[in-house]
Motif scaffolding. Structure first.
Motif, PDB file in Angstrom:
ATOM      1  N   THR A   1       0.863  -1.180   0.000  1.00 30.90           N
ATOM      2  CA  THR A   1       0.000   0.000   0.000  1.00 30.90           C
ATOM      3  C   THR A   1       0.899   1.229   0.000  1.00 30.90           C
ATOM      4  OG1 THR A   1      -1.694  -1.181   1.255  1.00 30.90           O
ATOM      5  CG2 THR A   1      -1.844   1.221   1.195  1.00 30.90           C
ATOM      6  N   LYS A   2       0.888   1.970  -1.103  1.00 27.11           N
ATOM      7  CA  LYS A   2       1.813   3.087  -1.246  1.00 27.11           C
ATOM      8  C   LYS A   2       1.279   4.353  -0.595  1.00 27.11           C
ATOM      9  CE  LYS A   2       4.594   3.164  -4.598  1.00 27.11           C
ATOM     10  NZ  LYS A   2       5.300   3.347  -5.883  1.00 27.11           N
TER      11      LYS A   2
ATOM     12  N   HIS B   1      -4.094   3.236  -2.557  1.00 27.81           N
ATOM     13  CA  HIS B   1      -3.299   3.086  -3.769  1.00 27.81           C
ATOM     14  C   HIS B   1      -2.306   1.942  -3.552  1.00 27.81           C
ATOM     15  CE1 HIS B   1      -4.838   6.932  -5.344  1.00 27.81           C
ATOM     16  NE2 HIS B   1      -4.780   7.314  -4.068  1.00 27.81           N
ATOM     17  N   VAL B   2      -2.486   0.865  -4.322  1.00 28.06           N
ATOM     18  CA  VAL B   2      -1.750  -0.373  -4.099  1.00 28.06           C
ATOM     19  C   VAL B   2      -0.891  -0.686  -5.321  1.00 28.06           C
ATOM     20  CG1 VAL B   2      -1.946  -2.845  -3.593  1.00 28.06           C
ATOM     21  CG2 VAL B   2      -3.602  -1.221  -2.631  1.00 28.06           C
ATOM     22  N   THR B   3       0.307  -1.201  -5.073  1.00 27.66           N
ATOM     23  CA  THR B   3       1.186  -1.692  -6.134  1.00 27.66           C
ATOM     24  C   THR B   3       1.369  -3.199  -5.964  1.00 27.66           C
ATOM     25  OG1 THR B   3       2.387   0.396  -6.403  1.00 27.66           O
ATOM     26  CG2 THR B   3       3.510  -1.612  -7.107  1.00 27.66           C
TER      27      THR B   3
ATOM     28  N   CYS C   1       3.695  -6.330  -7.277  1.00 23.63           N
ATOM     29  CA  CYS C   1       4.881  -6.793  -7.986  1.00 23.63           C
ATOM     30  C   CYS C   1       4.751  -8.309  -8.165  1.00 23.63           C
ATOM     31  CB  CYS C   1       6.139  -6.466  -7.202  1.00 23.63           C
ATOM     32  SG  CYS C   1       6.356  -4.694  -6.874  1.00 23.63           S
TER      33      CYS C   1
ATOM     34  N   HIS D   1      -5.601  -6.042 -16.118  1.00 23.40           N
ATOM     35  CA  HIS D   1      -4.375  -5.368 -16.539  1.00 23.40           C
ATOM     36  C   HIS D   1      -3.659  -6.205 -17.591  1.00 23.40           C
ATOM     37  CE1 HIS D   1      -4.683  -2.907 -12.781  1.00 23.40           C
ATOM     38  NE2 HIS D   1      -5.209  -4.037 -12.316  1.00 23.40           N
TER      39      HIS D   1
ATOM     40  N   LYS E   1       5.349  -4.872 -12.454  1.00 18.87           N
ATOM     41  CA  LYS E   1       4.515  -4.321 -11.403  1.00 18.87           C
ATOM     42  C   LYS E   1       3.381  -3.535 -12.029  1.00 18.87           C
ATOM     43  CE  LYS E   1       6.942   0.058 -10.536  1.00 18.87           C
ATOM     44  NZ  LYS E   1       7.582   0.907  -9.492  1.00 18.87           N
TER      45      LYS E   1
ATOM     46  N   ASP F   1      -0.223  -0.855 -10.823  1.00 21.18           N
ATOM     47  CA  ASP F   1      -0.873  -0.061  -9.782  1.00 21.18           C
ATOM     48  C   ASP F   1      -2.387  -0.125  -9.940  1.00 21.18           C
ATOM     49  OD1 ASP F   1       1.622   0.960  -8.717  1.00 21.18           O
ATOM     50  OD2 ASP F   1       1.722   2.232 -10.505  1.00 21.18           O
TER      51      ASP F   1
ATOM     52  N   CYS G   1      -6.268   0.986  -7.496  1.00 22.48           N
ATOM     53  CA  CYS G   1      -6.855   1.639  -6.316  1.00 22.48           C
ATOM     54  C   CYS G   1      -8.018   0.807  -5.794  1.00 22.48           C
ATOM     55  CB  CYS G   1      -7.344   3.041  -6.658  1.00 22.48           C
ATOM     56  SG  CYS G   1      -6.020   4.210  -7.049  1.00 22.48           S
TER      57      CYS G   1
END
Length: 287
Positions: A210-211, A219-221, A223, A254, A262, A264, A266
């Motif tokens: 969670t960035k 907002h999550v990334t 990997c 995606h 990676k 991103d 939400c």
């Protein structure tokens, strides 16, 4: 399928007998004792009466030193079921100490030189399905293998045992002897062995972070690393994310262009993880 339990253990001075085929182990009069996997060779020799029963009594541990120049051959058999075409088959060794070659039905399938790391070998083409398979692990003498490596003599200045014996070998350093540890230069399959069936197309690693959080949006990334055929790359594959925590849900799609990367996204109306006494420690289920 776990392959732990009772194995056979053949042993002789490293290089003193030439093993051209697995049948030579049985036909050359080589010493053999029952073995336990996971385990190590000293405990197997002790259980068989070759070494003292209590290796920690008096100077009994010193009797293991003459076996430092021996090589060891573990042997077991198993029957494997044939998987569907959607799966690959691997032999997984969680850890083997230390210089080891691996053979399945007489065919060499791999090599390792680190007692701490796991090793996976794809064996789908070497297996005999619904028949008896024979697995061998040949462990070489670490003393002899180390002698083949040109040392950096500067490392001897900081060596406890006054030599470079342990500086290039990925073994537990204490096995070479410390001030508070006896020398016990062991060998063996000291962690579990498994026959694993893995999907041909799969994730090998996933990491979420969670960035930031803006209002109710997290907002999550993500990997990731995958195993995918070439034809599924270059924008020909879609990664679908579904996440759920109570009444908070997320769905997104995606396009991926490489096996790893990676992306991103939400999560609206995000439920947060709170420490004890501050709120609920909410966790999302992802698929």
């Amino acid at each position: 399928m776990e392959l732990k339990g009772k194995w056979k253990l053949y042993y002789f001075i490293d290089g003193s007998i030439k093993i051209n085929s697995m049948e030579d182990l049985k036909n050359s009069g080589i010493a053999c004792v029952p073995a336990t996997v996971p385990g190590n060779v000293e405990l197997d020799l002790s259980a068989a009466g070759v070494l003292p029963r209590d290796l920690f009594k008096g100077n009994n541990i010193r009797e293991t030193e003459r076996y430092e120049i021996y090589e060891w051959w573990y042997e077991t058999t198993f029957i494997a079921e044939k998987p569907s075409e959607l799966y690959d088959v691997y032999l997984h060794f969680a850890a083997v100490d230390c210089f080891a070659d691996y053979y399945l039905n007489g065919i060499k399938i791999g090599h390792s030189e680190n007692m701490f790391l796991p090793n996976d070998f794809m064996v789908g083409d070497q297996l005999l399905y619904d028949q008896v398979n024979t697995l061998h692990v040949n462990i070489k003498s670490p003393v002899i293998e180390e002698s083949k490596i040109e040392p950096d003599v500067s490392t001897i200045s900081t060596s406890w045992n006054r030599s470079s014996k342990s500086s290039n070998v990925r073994k537990a350093p204490h096995s070479y002897g410390w001030d508070i540890m006896p020398r016990a230069l062991s060998a063996g399959i000291w962690r579990n062995v498994e026959l694993q069936y893995k999907p041909k197309y799969r994730f090998t690693q996933l990491f979420f972070v969670t960035k930031s959080i803006t209002g109710n949006c997290a907002h999550v990334t993500l990997c990731y690393d995958t195993v995918l055929p070439i034809e599924c790359l270059n924008g020909n594959s879609t990664l679908i994310i579904d996440a759920e925590c109570g009444d908070s849900k997320h769905h997104s799609e995606h396009t991926i262009t490489f096996k790893s990367g990676k992306l991103d996204f939400c999560i609206d109306n995000a439920k947060l993880w709170w420490p004890k006494n501050y709120g609920e420690p909410n966790l999302y289920n992802f698929k």
